[in-house]
Design an enzyme around this catalytic site. Structure first.
Site, short mmCIF file in Angstrom:
data_model
loop_
_atom_site.label_atom_id
_atom_site.label_comp_id
_atom_site.label_asym_id
_atom_site.label_seq_id
_atom_site.Cartn_x
_atom_site.Cartn_y
_atom_site.Cartn_z
N TYR A 54 0.83 -1.21 0.00
CA TYR A 54 0.00 0.00 0.00
C TYR A 54 0.86 1.25 0.00
O TYR A 54 0.54 2.23 -0.66
CB TYR A 54 -0.93 0.05 1.22
CG TYR A 54 -1.66 -1.22 1.53
CD1 TYR A 54 -2.43 -1.85 0.56
CD2 TYR A 54 -1.58 -1.80 2.79
CE1 TYR A 54 -3.12 -3.02 0.85
CE2 TYR A 54 -2.27 -2.97 3.08
CZ TYR A 54 -3.03 -3.58 2.10
OH TYR A 54 -3.70 -4.72 2.37
N GLU A 74 -8.87 14.45 -15.47
CA GLU A 74 -8.89 13.23 -16.27
C GLU A 74 -7.47 12.83 -16.69
O GLU A 74 -7.10 11.65 -16.59
CB GLU A 74 -9.78 13.40 -17.50
CG GLU A 74 -11.26 13.54 -17.20
CD GLU A 74 -11.70 14.97 -16.83
OE1 GLU A 74 -12.92 15.18 -16.72
OE2 GLU A 74 -10.85 15.85 -16.66
N LYS A 100 -10.63 17.76 -6.14
CA LYS A 100 -9.99 18.95 -5.60
C LYS A 100 -11.01 19.69 -4.76
O LYS A 100 -12.19 19.71 -5.04
CB LYS A 100 -9.38 19.82 -6.69
CG LYS A 100 -10.30 20.28 -7.80
CD LYS A 100 -9.47 21.09 -8.79
CE LYS A 100 -10.20 21.34 -10.08
NZ LYS A 100 -9.36 22.13 -11.00
#
Length: 143
Positions: A54, A74, A100
């Site tokens: 992780y 994107e 955001k």
């Protein structure tokens, strides 16, 4: 057996956005990552080679988000997905959500973001299509 690694709420600071102010001042971004691993028979052997760390996934995301600037979330999410598939052979499919907190909009909202999913098979098909275009440049049409 199918296994999914989940990392939720990974926060980092970056310089991404459509407007010059976003790219010069920066802002906080939050990532949620789901990585579906290659199928395995069992995890009882407790070996890491059939999984991913992780912390390594989180480090890759944070490093990439800070290394470049993107106008769109994107493009940022796709760059992260490509990097994770490229770095971790155990990952078969990756979903990347990025948000955001301070989008430059005239409305009150807590955050804005996108989510996308990319499979290793799609990556292979994309590479084959690119190779075909390079080998046959006369057959290239507008993409």
């Amino acid at each position: 057996m199918l296994t999914t690694i989940r990392i939720a709420g990974l926060q980092t600071y970056g310089y991404h956005g459509l407007f010059a102010e976003e790219r010069s001042l920066g802002q906080k971004f939050v990532f949620d990552i789901e990585a579906e691993l290659q199928p395995v028979e069992t995890h009882r052997d407790d070996r890491l080679d059939s999984s991913v760390r992780y912390d390594a996934v989180a480090d890759t995301v944070v490093q990439l988000a800070g290394a470049a600037q993107y106008q769109t979330l994107e493009a940022l999410a796709e760059a992260v997905a490509l990097a994770l598939l490229g770095q971790f052979a155990a990952i078969d499919t990756v979903s990347v959500a990025v948000s955001k907190f301070s989008p430059p909009v005239a409305h009150t909202l807590s955050k804005a973001g996108i989510a996308m999913r990319l499979t290793r098979a799609e990556l292979t098909m994309r590479a084959l299509a690119d190779q075909h275009v390079e080998e046959n440049p006369c057959h290239v049409q507008d993409r």
